[in-house]
Structure formats: C-alpha cells, structure tokens
Design a protein around this motif. Structure first.
Motif, PDB file in Angstrom:
ATOM      1  N   UNK A  16      15.443 -12.557  -0.035  1.00  0.00           N
ATOM      2  CA  UNK A  16      15.026 -13.750  -0.621  1.00  0.00           C
ATOM      3  C   UNK A  16      14.819 -14.736   0.686  1.00  0.00           C
ATOM      4  N   UNK A  17      15.916 -14.593   1.609  1.00  0.00           N
ATOM      5  CA  UNK A  17      16.060 -15.421   2.811  1.00  0.00           C
ATOM      6  C   UNK A  17      14.467 -15.329   3.540  1.00  0.00           C
ATOM      7  N   UNK A  28      19.575  -0.131   0.777  1.00  0.00           N
ATOM      8  CA  UNK A  28      18.508  -1.080   0.674  1.00  0.00           C
ATOM      9  C   UNK A  28      17.799  -1.289  -0.741  1.00  0.00           C
ATOM     10  N   UNK A  29      16.698  -1.888  -0.859  1.00  0.00           N
ATOM     11  CA  UNK A  29      16.266  -1.966  -2.076  1.00  0.00           C
ATOM     12  C   UNK A  29      14.660  -1.217  -1.883  1.00  0.00           C
ATOM     13  N   UNK A  30      14.226  -0.478  -2.824  1.00  0.00           N
ATOM     14  CA  UNK A  30      12.563   0.000  -2.558  1.00  0.00           C
ATOM     15  C   UNK A  30      11.677  -0.738  -3.419  1.00  0.00           C
ATOM     16  N   UNK A  31      10.641  -1.040  -2.973  1.00  0.00           N
ATOM     17  CA  UNK A  31       9.567  -1.408  -3.719  1.00  0.00           C
ATOM     18  C   UNK A  31       8.224  -0.510  -3.672  1.00  0.00           C
ATOM     19  N   UNK A  32       7.674  -0.072  -4.699  1.00  0.00           N
ATOM     20  CA  UNK A  32       6.602   0.904  -4.734  1.00  0.00           C
ATOM     21  C   UNK A  32       5.131   0.571  -4.694  1.00  0.00           C
ATOM     22  N   UNK A  33       4.452   1.576  -3.953  1.00  0.00           N
ATOM     23  CA  UNK A  33       2.959   1.257  -4.124  1.00  0.00           C
ATOM     24  C   UNK A  33       2.239   1.159  -5.080  1.00  0.00           C
ATOM     25  N   UNK A  34       1.111   0.526  -5.422  1.00  0.00           N
ATOM     26  CA  UNK A  34       0.318   0.351  -6.450  1.00  0.00           C
ATOM     27  C   UNK A  34       1.064  -0.312  -7.745  1.00  0.00           C
ATOM     28  N   UNK A  35       2.242  -0.850  -7.470  1.00  0.00           N
ATOM     29  CA  UNK A  35       2.903  -1.692  -8.371  1.00  0.00           C
ATOM     30  C   UNK A  35       2.681  -3.293  -8.212  1.00  0.00           C
ATOM     31  N   UNK A  94       0.783  -1.350  -0.088  1.00  0.00           N
ATOM     32  CA  UNK A  94       0.044  -0.033  -0.036  1.00  0.00           C
ATOM     33  C   UNK A  94       0.787   1.061  -0.052  1.00  0.00           C
ATOM     34  N   UNK A  95       1.994   1.223   0.256  1.00  0.00           N
ATOM     35  CA  UNK A  95       2.940   2.312   0.454  1.00  0.00           C
ATOM     36  C   UNK A  95       4.406   1.817   0.177  1.00  0.00           C
ATOM     37  N   UNK A  96       5.080   2.674  -0.379  1.00  0.00           N
ATOM     38  CA  UNK A  96       6.397   2.625  -0.674  1.00  0.00           C
ATOM     39  C   UNK A  96       7.228   1.816   0.561  1.00  0.00           C
ATOM     40  N   UNK A  97       8.135   0.847   0.436  1.00  0.00           N
ATOM     41  CA  UNK A  97       8.633   0.273   1.519  1.00  0.00           C
ATOM     42  C   UNK A  97      10.128  -0.303   0.996  1.00  0.00           C
ATOM     43  N   UNK A  98      10.936  -0.303   2.040  1.00  0.00           N
ATOM     44  CA  UNK A  98      12.422  -0.714   1.765  1.00  0.00           C
ATOM     45  C   UNK A  98      12.468  -2.177   2.182  1.00  0.00           C
ATOM     46  N   UNK A  99      13.308  -2.781   1.189  1.00  0.00           N
ATOM     47  CA  UNK A  99      13.609  -4.443   1.550  1.00  0.00           C
ATOM     48  C   UNK A  99      15.303  -4.473   1.752  1.00  0.00           C
ATOM     49  N   UNK A 149       6.935  -9.899   4.902  1.00  0.00           N
ATOM     50  CA  UNK A 149       8.655  -9.888   5.057  1.00  0.00           C
ATOM     51  C   UNK A 149       9.035  -8.667   6.227  1.00  0.00           C
ATOM     52  N   UNK A 150      10.422  -8.675   6.393  1.00  0.00           N
ATOM     53  CA  UNK A 150      10.574  -7.881   7.500  1.00  0.00           C
ATOM     54  C   UNK A 150      10.420  -6.391   7.149  1.00  0.00           C
ATOM     55  N   UNK A 151       9.377  -5.469   7.815  1.00  0.00           N
ATOM     56  CA  UNK A 151       9.001  -4.070   7.671  1.00  0.00           C
ATOM     57  C   UNK A 151       8.315  -3.957   6.116  1.00  0.00           C
ATOM     58  N   UNK A 152       7.897  -5.134   5.495  1.00  0.00           N
ATOM     59  CA  UNK A 152       7.328  -4.850   4.203  1.00  0.00           C
ATOM     60  C   UNK A 152       6.369  -6.118   4.161  1.00  0.00           C
ATOM     61  N   UNK A 153       4.937  -5.968   4.420  1.00  0.00           N
ATOM     62  CA  UNK A 153       4.048  -6.729   4.250  1.00  0.00           C
ATOM     63  C   UNK A 153       3.564  -6.571   2.860  1.00  0.00           C
TER      64      UNK A 153
END
Length: 370
Positions: A44-45, A90-97, A34-39, A127-131
């Motif tokens: 993959x662990x 870190x890596x960033x993944x984006x909301x609405x993707x 739902x929001x931009x989050x960092x991985x 995932x840690x801090x990234x549902x």
C-alpha cells in the motif's frame, strides 16, 4: 460511470459524470495482471506513492498541498480487494483475476484534479515488479457536497461497516475499538477542515458522549501494517449506533450526526486512511471480513514486537522520541529480516540510505543486548 474500453490507453474524451460544484466523490479502479506476480507485504506504500506521483506530474501545487502535514488529508486510498495469498515472504496476485482499488476525494480541489485525470488515465498502476493494468474506473461513492450531506433527511439507527482494519490514536497508543467519541471525532476533523461549515468540536463531542449509543456490534481485532512504518492493531466488522431521546434537544448536532455517518465512506475512519486503513461503508452486514494475509499479519506482529523492545530500551537510557525512533528501527529490521534490501526500505521510508543502514546496525545491536 467513467469507463475506459479495454486495450485502449485513454478514456473517451468526455467529462466525468459529476457536477462542477462536487466536493466529494469515490472512484473504484478495476485492475488486472497478465501473469501471476508477487507483492511485498507493505505494497500500500507503493499505491500511495504512485497516486501522489500522478498528482505531482500533473499539478505540482496540489501535490505540495497533499504532502503538507498541517491539515487532514483530503483523499483516501484502499488496499487491493481481491484474491491475495501469502507466498513465502511475499503476497501473490493472480493473472486473469480482477482486483479493485478505491480512491476518494474529500475536497473540491482534489475532485477537480480527478475530473481532469480520469480523462487521460495511464494504462497501468505501477507497483514494484507488479504492473497492474487499469481495465475500468467506476464511480462508487456518488458525487456530492458537504451541504447536501448536511441537508439530507435521515433518522433511526446508523450502521457502519469497517471493511479494513481501523484504529485510533489515543495517548500515544492504538485504540482498536469503535468508541463513539473516537469515531465521530475522526469524521468531524475532516468535516471542519474541508466543509466550510465548521462545528465547535468540544461541544459536539460532549453531545456525542451523552447521546450516541452502540446498539449492536460484530467486530474482530487484527494486526496490520501501518503505512510507511510501524504496525497497528485494528478492528473490522459492523457497528450500529443509535441516539438517546435527549439527543433531539440539540437539533443541529442531531443533523450533523447523520451527515457525518454519510461522510464516513468518503473519508474513512481513524488514522492511516491514505494507506488503506479505516475503509468504511454504510449499512449493517454480518458477513465476515476477509482475514489479513498471513505474511502481512506476521510482519505486523514482528514490527510490533520489535517496537516494544526498542521503546523499552530507549526509555531505560533516557532517549528522547523513544517511540518514534523505535518504530523506525523495528520497521527497518523486520523488513530486512523478510529479505528486503535496505535500498528499497530507504526508498519507501523516504530516508537516506546511509541513515537506514545505520539504523539497521543499531537495531541488530540492540536486539543482541536484549
């Protein structure tokens, strides 16, 4: 297709769309945040651990089998497929993707578990801090059996695409090349473990060495993080295999060659396939495979650099298991340099915190000596 309507937690109460005798199947999950989050780069662990925890919570007997290191693993998982970019350490993944994540099963036991699990999927992959919300679950590799793979008609050249970094273990090192012997040995190990139709390994591989040719290839090498510890130099791209005229003199191996090619998308290629490496597809494509994010490549290179330093030091001092310990030291120190806490690293590596803390101190000390 098995699909869960959006904004609902459970799948409809219907059976998965595959026969009871199914031994192999591939699923692809559509995920979103739902929001931009960092991985963290080795996320993959987390995918691996989350999947195994799903098994453990519903089928402890199967969970114990999947943790058993005595056999080939009867499942694979992929990394996330979608827009991931480096953002600092870190890596960033984006909301609405929409991000896609694949899970395959290579044995009837795992297929049967999947059939029950998809009836009542959780609402998210944690995932840690990234549902990541589960939007849908689709069948991407058709339900089948090993006998059906063996009996399917085929011929001509066999093309495979390696869409995630792929590597083999050879004499204690990584081999990032699609050598036919290594490629088909990789598939044969899974075949012999799970098909119930065992094939004499040495005889078949001798036939592969004599009969299988590389007709064309378009590959590139890349450094990648390798599961819980260490780094791998792997290859991505496409390879086309063909057979010599003499190959038909052993029709059972000729038949198996094509069956193993069809097995490849289910079992993956090479090692670390339960951590996203070795994802494989049928067919040729000249499309360039997406690059590994910069932060992940940087961490992999740093782990590899440190591993070489610590391995050389331990060999000079006569240490046993030099490569194994050096890899652990390198992974711990490199991740600490990236700002991760030792508690988190200990959890990922499934090691006692005090041991990880000691290894970190020893690694820093060894680096200063170097």
């Amino acid at each position: 297709m098995v699909r869960r309507p959006k904004n609902k937690i459970n799948l409809p109460n219907s059976d998965p769309d595959w026969p009871l005798e199914t031994e192999l199947v591939g699923l692809e999950f559509e995920l979103a945040t739902k929001v931009d989050v960092s991985l963290y780069p080795q996320y993959t662990i987390g995918l691996h651990a989350w999947f195994l925890d799903q098994v453990r919570s519903t089928n402890p007997e199967l969970s114990a089998y999947l943790h058993d290191g005595e056999s080939e693993k009867p499942f694979t998982i992929s990394a996330l497929d979608g827009e991931l970019v480096s953002s600092g350490k870190q890596l960033k993944i984006f909301a609405n993707q929409t991000y896609r994540w694949s899970v395959t099963a290579l044995s009837g036991r795992v297929v049967q578990w999947l059939a029950q699990w998809v009836k009542n999927l959780p609402s998210e992959v944690s995932l840690r801090n990234a549902p990541l919300q589960i939007l849908a679950c689709n069948i991407v590799h058709a339900p089948t059996t090993y006998t059906q793979l063996l009996n399917a008609e085929d011929g001509g050249n066999l093309s495979l695409r390696f869409i995630s970094p792929t590597s083999f273990r050879r004499k204690g090192h990584h081999l990032p090349l699609p050598v036919p012997m290594n490629v088909f040995h990789s598939y044969l190990r899974r075949w012999n473990d799970f098909s119930g139709i065992p094939i004499a390994q040495d005889t078949f591989l001798a036939w592969v060495d004599e009969s299988v040719l590389i007709t064309r290839h378009q590959i590139a090498s890349v450094k990648i993080l390798a599961g819980k510890k260490g780094a791998v130099t792997g290859f991505t791209g496409a390879v086309e295999f063909s057979l010599t005229r003499q190959a038909l003199q052993q029709p059972e191996f000729y038949q198996l060659f094509y069956a193993l090619g069809k097995l490849a998308p289910y079992c993956g290629t090479g090692h670390k396939t339960t951590f996203g490496l070795g994802q494989t597809r049928l067919g040729w494509s000249s499309q360039v495979v997406a690059d590994v994010p910069e932060v992940e490549s940087f961490l992999a290179s740093r782990i590899e650099e440190l591993t070489e330093i610590f391995t050389a030091q331990r060999k000079r001092t006569g240490g046993d298991r030099a490569s194994e310990v050096a890899s652990k030291w390198a992974t711990i120190l490199a991740r600490r340099e990236m700002g991760e806490s030792l508690q988190v690293v200990a959890g990922d590596l499934q090691m006692p915190y005090e041991t990880v803390k000691t290894y970190a101190k020893l690694a820093r000390r060894a680096l200063k000596v170097e």
